[in-house]
Design a protein around this motif. Sequence first.
Motif, PDB file in Angstrom:
ATOM      1  N   LEU A   1      34.523  39.414  36.400  1.00 53.72           N
ATOM      2  CA  LEU A   1      33.154  38.920  36.227  1.00 53.72           C
ATOM      3  C   LEU A   1      32.135  40.036  36.425  1.00 53.72           C
ATOM      4  N   ALA A   2      32.244  40.739  37.577  1.00 50.91           N
ATOM      5  CA  ALA A   2      31.183  41.676  37.943  1.00 50.91           C
ATOM      6  C   ALA A   2      31.138  42.884  37.017  1.00 50.91           C
TER       7      ALA A   2
ATOM      8  N   ARG B   1      31.227  42.957  33.964  1.00 52.85           N
ATOM      9  CA  ARG B   1      30.400  42.721  32.776  1.00 52.85           C
ATOM     10  C   ARG B   1      28.995  43.265  32.979  1.00 52.85           C
ATOM     11  N   THR B   2      28.630  43.516  34.236  1.00 49.12           N
ATOM     12  CA  THR B   2      27.308  44.073  34.532  1.00 49.12           C
ATOM     13  C   THR B   2      27.478  45.529  34.946  1.00 49.12           C
TER      14      THR B   2
END
Lengths: 293, 330
Positions: free
Chosen positions: B107-108, B110-111
Motif C-alpha cells: 500500500l505505502a 504507491r506513495t
Amino acid sequence: MAFGPHLLLAALEGLVTSAVLALMALGLSLVFGVMRVVNVAHGEFYMLGAVIAWWVASLVTGHPALGFLAALVISPLIVGAIALCAERLVLRRLDYDPEATIVATIGLLYLLQQAALTLYGPEARPVPAPFSYRVLLPWFGYSGYKLSVIASSAVLLLATWFVLTRTRIGLVMRATQYDRETAQAFGIAVDRVYAGVFALGAMLAAIAAVLIVPISQAHYLMGLDPLLLSFIVVIIGGLGSLRGTLVAALLIGLSDGIVSMFFSPTLAKIIATLVVAMVLVFRPQGLFGTAAR
Amino acid sequence: MSGGRSAEGPVWSLHVGVVAGLLLLNFVLPDYHHGVFARILVLAVFAMGYNLLFGYVGLLSLGHAMFFAAGLYGAGLPMVHLGWGVPAAFSTGIVCGLVLALAVGLLALRTSGVAFMIVTMMFAQALALAVLYFGQWTRGDEGLVIAQAQRSLDLGPWRLDFTDPATRYLTALALFAIVLSATLAIVRSRFGRVLVAIRENEERTRMLGYDTFRNKLSAVVISGTICAAAGATYAILFGYVGSSFAGIQYSILPLLWVLLGGSATTLGPLIGTLLMYYLVDGSNDVLKAWLPDWRFSHLGVVGLALILLVLFFPRGLLGTLRQRWAGWLP
C-alpha cells in the motif's frame, strides 16, 4: 433525553471541535501549501498557545473577560515569535528540504513539549471563560461560550480567506505557493514570505488553543491529538487546498462528535486513521482537492 | 558507492573484529552495563532493519515501531495466552512482521516522499491504537510480563535459560551478528546496489530496466522482518510486552539512532544506538543532579539531538568518517 435532542447535542459538540480544528488545520495547510514543509510541531504551537493563555490570564486580575482578551492577543503573538525564531534558526538553514524539516520539527516537538513540562508543570489548568451565559434550548441548556467559539472561528476563517484571495499579501503568498522561482524572479522576497507564513500558521494554532482552553484545560501533552486530527483534515481535504480543509474539518469534527458519542472513541480513531492512510494511498490529492500540479 | 574489490580484507576483519570485541565484553562488563549492552544489541538490530530502508533505499518511514511491535506481540501474546514455547513464538513474531511489512509495503509504496512518511505513520498509529483497543488481551500501557519459566529453550542435553544474564547477552549478540552479516551481504550484493541506485535516482534506475517497485517492496519486507525479529527477541529476552513499544516514539528512535551513527553504514546503527542510549541515560542523571527542580526529561535531549544532528551533522558519525578518511567503509 430522546434521540433527536441527543443528536443535536452531539452535533453542537462536533461543531465546536470542527471550529477549532478548522483554524488549526488551516495553519498546517498554509505551511504545507506555501512552504512544502510538514510541520510536526504544529500541535506543540497549539499547546503553547493554551499554556501561555493560562499564564496571561493568571496575571490579569479583575473580570475573567479581561484576562481572556489579553490572552487572545498576547498568546498568539508570543507563539508567532517562537515560530519565527524556529523558522530562522532551523528550517531556513535546512533549505526547507522536506525530509530534513520533518526530522527537525519532530525534534522541535519534543523540545517544546519538555520546555512546557519544565516551566509550566504536569498539571492541567483551566482558564475561566470570559462569560458564562447559557443559551436555553427547549431540551437542554447550552453554553453560550461554546456557541461564541463557533462564531469567532467562522469570522477568523472568513478573514483568512479574505486576506488570501483579496489582498496583495495573499497574492504574494499564492504566487510563492504556485511557483517559488518565478515568484522570486518577479521580485517577491520568498524568504520573508516563508517566515511570515510559518509564523502565521503557528498563530492560527495558538488562537484555536486560546478559544478552546476555557472548555478543555491547558496541559503540556494536549498537542498530540489535535495534531493527528489536523493531519487527517488536511489530507482528506487535499494538501494545500483551503476550501477542502474547511469541508474536511466540518466532516471530521461532526463525525468525531457524533461517532464518539455512540461508539468507542478508540475504535473510531482506528477507523479514521486507516481511512486517511487509504485516502493518501489511493487519492493523494485528497477527496476534495484537484490533482496536484 | 565507495570501496571496491580491493577492500575485501579490511571490511571483513572490521566486522568480525566488532563482533569479537562484543563477545569479549560479555566477560568483562560490570553487571549494570552488561544488561544495558544486551538491550542495546537488540535495539541496534531494530536500527539496522530501519537503516536498510532509510539509509540504502532512501525511504524515510515514520512507522517502524509497528514492525517491532508486530514481532513483540506476535511472540509475546501466544506465550502469555497460549503457553507456547520459545521457537514457535519467535517464528510467529517474525511471520507477523513479514506479513505486516508485505501489506504495508504494497500500500505505502504507491506513495512517495512526504506522503510515504505520513502513510507509514498512520498505519503505525492504527496498530498502536489497536493494541490499546484489545486491552483485555494486551493490557495496554501496563503491558504483559512473560513468565520466567517459559523463557527457556531445551536443545538436546542443554537448556538455554534466557533469564540468565550471560545467555541473554550471547543470544542478543548472536542475533546481532546474524543480522549484521546479512546486512553486509545484502548491501554488497547486486540487489543492494540496485537499492542504492533507487535512492540516488529512481527514474534512471527504472529506465535501466530494473523493476523499482519490486526491489523497494523486497527492501520493505526485509527491513520489517529484521525489526520484527528484534521485537520478538526483545519479548523473549526481557519478558515484557507493552504498548509503549508500538507508540510513535519508537518509530522516531530508530531514525535518531541511524542519523547519529551514520545512515547507509553497516555499523552506524550500533554506534548510534549505543551513544544515544548512554547519552539519554547520562543526561537523566546530570539533569537530576544539576537542575533538580526541572522536569526536563530525556525526550527533550532526544529533541535537541534530532535538531542538532539534522542541522550540523547530517551524515552521522560513520558517514562523516567514511567521507573524510575511510572511503572503504560499507
